[in-house]
Design a protein around this motif. Sequence first.
Motif, PDB file in Angstrom:
ATOM      1  N   LYS A   4       0.845  -1.190   0.000  1.00  8.86           N
ATOM      2  CA  LYS A   4       0.000   0.000   0.000  1.00  8.86           C
ATOM      3  C   LYS A   4       0.880   1.239   0.000  1.00  8.86           C
ATOM      4  CE  LYS A   4      -3.811   2.326   2.332  1.00  8.86           C
ATOM      5  NZ  LYS A   4      -4.889   2.227   3.340  1.00  8.86           N
ATOM      6  N   ILE A   5       0.463   2.263  -0.743  1.00 13.62           N
ATOM      7  CA  ILE A   5       1.207   3.523  -0.802  1.00 13.62           C
ATOM      8  C   ILE A   5       0.352   4.636  -0.203  1.00 13.62           C
ATOM      9  CG2 ILE A   5       2.292   5.237  -2.305  1.00 13.62           C
ATOM     10  CD1 ILE A   5       2.800   3.010  -4.322  1.00 13.62           C
ATOM     11  N   ILE A   6       0.930   5.362   0.749  1.00 13.34           N
ATOM     12  CA  ILE A   6       0.276   6.524   1.340  1.00 13.34           C
ATOM     13  C   ILE A   6       1.019   7.772   0.868  1.00 13.34           C
ATOM     14  CG2 ILE A   6      -0.242   7.752   3.485  1.00 13.34           C
ATOM     15  CD1 ILE A   6      -0.517   5.060   4.857  1.00 13.34           C
ATOM     16  N   THR A   7       0.289   8.712   0.278  1.00  8.93           N
ATOM     17  CA  THR A   7       0.890   9.952  -0.220  1.00  8.93           C
ATOM     18  C   THR A   7       0.556  11.092   0.732  1.00  8.93           C
ATOM     19  OG1 THR A   7       0.646   9.188  -2.507  1.00  8.93           O
ATOM     20  CG2 THR A   7       1.054  11.539  -2.175  1.00  8.93           C
ATOM     21  N   LEU A   8       1.602  11.773   1.202  1.00  8.40           N
ATOM     22  CA  LEU A   8       1.412  12.904   2.112  1.00  8.40           C
ATOM     23  C   LEU A   8       1.013  14.146   1.320  1.00  8.40           C
ATOM     24  CD1 LEU A   8       4.597  12.411   4.333  1.00  8.40           C
ATOM     25  CD2 LEU A   8       2.276  11.614   4.802  1.00  8.40           C
ATOM     26  N   ASP A   9       0.151  14.966   1.913  1.00 13.20           N
ATOM     27  CA  ASP A   9      -0.269  16.208   1.271  1.00 13.20           C
ATOM     28  C   ASP A   9       0.932  17.097   1.005  1.00 13.20           C
ATOM     29  OD1 ASP A   9      -2.874  15.428   1.350  1.00 13.20           O
ATOM     30  OD2 ASP A   9      -3.382  16.571   3.165  1.00 13.20           O
ATOM     31  N   GLY A  10       0.814  17.919  -0.036  1.00 13.72           N
ATOM     32  CA  GLY A  10       1.915  18.803  -0.416  1.00 13.72           C
ATOM     33  C   GLY A  10       2.256  19.849   0.632  1.00 13.72           C
ATOM     34  N   GLU A 202       9.841  25.427   7.083  1.00 15.57           N
ATOM     35  CA  GLU A 202       9.937  24.803   5.762  1.00 15.57           C
ATOM     36  C   GLU A 202       8.634  24.966   4.978  1.00 15.57           C
ATOM     37  OE1 GLU A 202      10.342  20.302   3.977  1.00 15.57           O
ATOM     38  OE2 GLU A 202      11.533  20.797   5.755  1.00 15.57           O
ATOM     39  N   LYS A 203       7.507  24.789   5.673  1.00 14.66           N
ATOM     40  CA  LYS A 203       6.215  24.923   5.007  1.00 14.66           C
ATOM     41  C   LYS A 203       5.950  26.378   4.628  1.00 14.66           C
ATOM     42  CE  LYS A 203       2.671  22.625   6.644  1.00 14.66           C
ATOM     43  NZ  LYS A 203       1.442  22.260   7.421  1.00 14.66           N
ATOM     44  N   LEU A 204       6.321  27.309   5.521  1.00 20.04           N
ATOM     45  CA  LEU A 204       6.126  28.725   5.229  1.00 20.04           C
ATOM     46  C   LEU A 204       6.934  29.143   4.008  1.00 20.04           C
ATOM     47  CD1 LEU A 204       4.985  31.494   5.873  1.00 20.04           C
ATOM     48  CD2 LEU A 204       6.836  31.808   7.541  1.00 20.04           C
ATOM     49  N   LYS A 205       8.169  28.647   3.922  1.00 22.08           N
ATOM     50  CA  LYS A 205       9.000  28.938   2.751  1.00 22.08           C
ATOM     51  C   LYS A 205       8.333  28.414   1.483  1.00 22.08           C
ATOM     52  CE  LYS A 205      13.590  28.118   0.777  1.00 22.08           C
ATOM     53  NZ  LYS A 205      14.891  27.399   0.938  1.00 22.08           N
ATOM     54  N   PHE A 206       7.775  27.214   1.560  1.00 17.24           N
ATOM     55  CA  PHE A 206       7.073  26.625   0.405  1.00 17.24           C
ATOM     56  C   PHE A 206       5.867  27.480   0.021  1.00 17.24           C
ATOM     57  CE2 PHE A 206       3.495  23.884  -0.923  1.00 17.24           C
ATOM     58  CZ  PHE A 206       4.002  23.377  -2.118  1.00 17.24           C
ATOM     59  N   TYR A 207       5.086  27.899   1.018  1.00 16.01           N
ATOM     60  CA  TYR A 207       3.904  28.725   0.753  1.00 16.01           C
ATOM     61  C   TYR A 207       4.290  30.046   0.093  1.00 16.01           C
ATOM     62  CZ  TYR A 207       0.603  25.883   3.514  1.00 16.01           C
ATOM     63  OH  TYR A 207      -0.223  24.890   3.972  1.00 16.01           O
ATOM     64  N   LEU A 208       5.370  30.660   0.563  1.00 16.35           N
ATOM     65  CA  LEU A 208       5.793  31.939   0.010  1.00 16.35           C
ATOM     66  C   LEU A 208       6.332  31.785  -1.409  1.00 16.35           C
ATOM     67  CD1 LEU A 208       7.541  33.419   3.186  1.00 16.35           C
ATOM     68  CD2 LEU A 208       5.415  34.247   2.144  1.00 16.35           C
ATOM     69  N   ILE A 213       0.926  31.956   0.058  1.00 14.74           N
ATOM     70  CA  ILE A 213       0.894  33.139   0.915  1.00 14.74           C
ATOM     71  C   ILE A 213       1.673  34.232   0.201  1.00 14.74           C
ATOM     72  CG2 ILE A 213       1.577  34.160   3.112  1.00 14.74           C
ATOM     73  CD1 ILE A 213       1.220  31.470   4.429  1.00 14.74           C
ATOM     74  N   GLU A 214       1.018  35.356  -0.002  1.00 15.73           N
ATOM     75  CA  GLU A 214       1.635  36.463  -0.725  1.00 15.73           C
ATOM     76  C   GLU A 214       1.628  37.690   0.185  1.00 15.73           C
ATOM     77  OE1 GLU A 214       0.816  39.056  -4.811  1.00 15.73           O
ATOM     78  OE2 GLU A 214      -0.220  37.160  -4.466  1.00 15.73           O
ATOM     79  N   ILE A 215       2.780  38.304   0.343  1.00 11.49           N
ATOM     80  CA  ILE A 215       2.913  39.508   1.147  1.00 11.49           C
ATOM     81  C   ILE A 215       3.477  40.598   0.256  1.00 11.49           C
ATOM     82  CG2 ILE A 215       3.907  40.524   3.236  1.00 11.49           C
ATOM     83  CD1 ILE A 215       4.297  37.679   4.295  1.00 11.49           C
ATOM     84  N   ALA A 216       2.738  41.698   0.108  1.00 13.19           N
ATOM     85  CA  ALA A 216       3.142  42.697  -0.869  1.00 13.19           C
ATOM     86  C   ALA A 216       2.635  44.076  -0.486  1.00 13.19           C
ATOM     87  CB  ALA A 216       2.608  42.312  -2.250  1.00 13.19           C
ATOM     88  N   PRO A 217       3.304  45.131  -0.986  1.00 14.13           N
ATOM     89  CA  PRO A 217       2.793  46.494  -0.763  1.00 14.13           C
ATOM     90  C   PRO A 217       1.422  46.670  -1.418  1.00 14.13           C
ATOM     91  CG  PRO A 217       5.059  46.527  -1.586  1.00 14.13           C
ATOM     92  CD  PRO A 217       4.578  45.129  -1.722  1.00 14.13           C
ATOM     93  N   LEU A 218       0.626  47.573  -0.877  1.00  9.84           N
ATOM     94  CA  LEU A 218      -0.738  47.776  -1.359  1.00  9.84           C
ATOM     95  C   LEU A 218      -0.782  48.167  -2.835  1.00  9.84           C
ATOM     96  CD1 LEU A 218      -3.754  47.976  -0.764  1.00  9.84           C
ATOM     97  CD2 LEU A 218      -3.377  50.303   0.058  1.00  9.84           C
ATOM     98  N   ALA A 219       0.202  48.906  -3.287  1.00  9.90           N
ATOM     99  CA  ALA A 219       0.214  49.349  -4.681  1.00  9.90           C
ATOM    100  C   ALA A 219       0.176  48.173  -5.660  1.00  9.90           C
ATOM    101  CB  ALA A 219       1.446  50.208  -4.951  1.00  9.90           C
TER     102      ALA A 219
END
Length: 317
Positions: A4-10, A202-208, A213-219
């Motif tokens: 059986k193979i179990i795949t972990l979520d990304g 590690e997960k935060l780096k992947f999200y960014l 997850i996007e962090i940006a100036p309002l403009a």
Amino acid sequence: MVEKIITLDGDVSLIDFLGVENTNIKEVAAAFPMSKIISRGNEIRIKGTTPEISRITDILESLMQHYQRYGKLTHENVQTYLSGGNESDQNSVPVSDDEVLVYGTKGIVVRAKTANQKKLVEAAEKSDLVFAIGPAGTGKTYTAVAIAVRALKNKEVRKIIITRPAVEAGENLGFLPGDLKEKIDPYLRPIYDALDDMIPAEKLKFYLENRTIEIAPLAYMRGRTLNNAFILLDEAQNTTAMQMKMFLTRMGPSSKAIITGDRSQVDLPKHQKSGLSESIGILRDIPGIAFVELDGRDVVRHRLVKAIISAYEKAGQ
């Protein structure tokens, strides 16, 4: 033998779940010497008899649920599940599940700590657009980030977008060293600090990197339609009227937004009116938009901060 193979979520941090050098999975394998358990990338392969595979699968699923809930997996956690225990045996934090927003990194339990922070959480659950207004230290930004992270973890949204106006608080951005990102990042540091508390590195780096997850100036928000996203506008008192209108009209289908600001700390030129103050007056009576006022009673920083805020309020500043 059956395989059986179990795949972990990304979004699972492999090193946090599998353990350094796969120590967590090796512990599970050691408990079932008649079976073979191998992890490669995000796949776990199990070879053995049908009854053992079923038992191993149950344990791995319990471990995954524990990881998703608490954001970490320790040697003690693995041993507890192998011995037939469950989550309730492991959670010594006297906080009910209903109060918890996010189980953060290093065992941090992120929750609303004051009455008005709880009102903010309730407002975000009921309304798609929430204004959270209050002085520094009241936890409005931190709580808003936690609400957004919870929505992402629960797959209620596909991404988080966090933005704030790039307005100097007495300094000039043009004279700061570096490119635009290096100039802006110090202004966004409180956001990164909150995310560091709630999401493993590690997960935060992947999200960014993949812009979950996007962090940006309002403009940078101009011209965009933000679909299936949780959008946070921080330091909204420093938006102009046009910037606020631009932001408010970015919301797409299945999106939610929280706007945070402190009307006592406007860094705009004196001749410009804050877009936050104007929007509150214009939108106050629209159904589906909630307003939460935080005050000195919600301050969760050093005890002196409450006294400082109170003194400034008495002085009319």
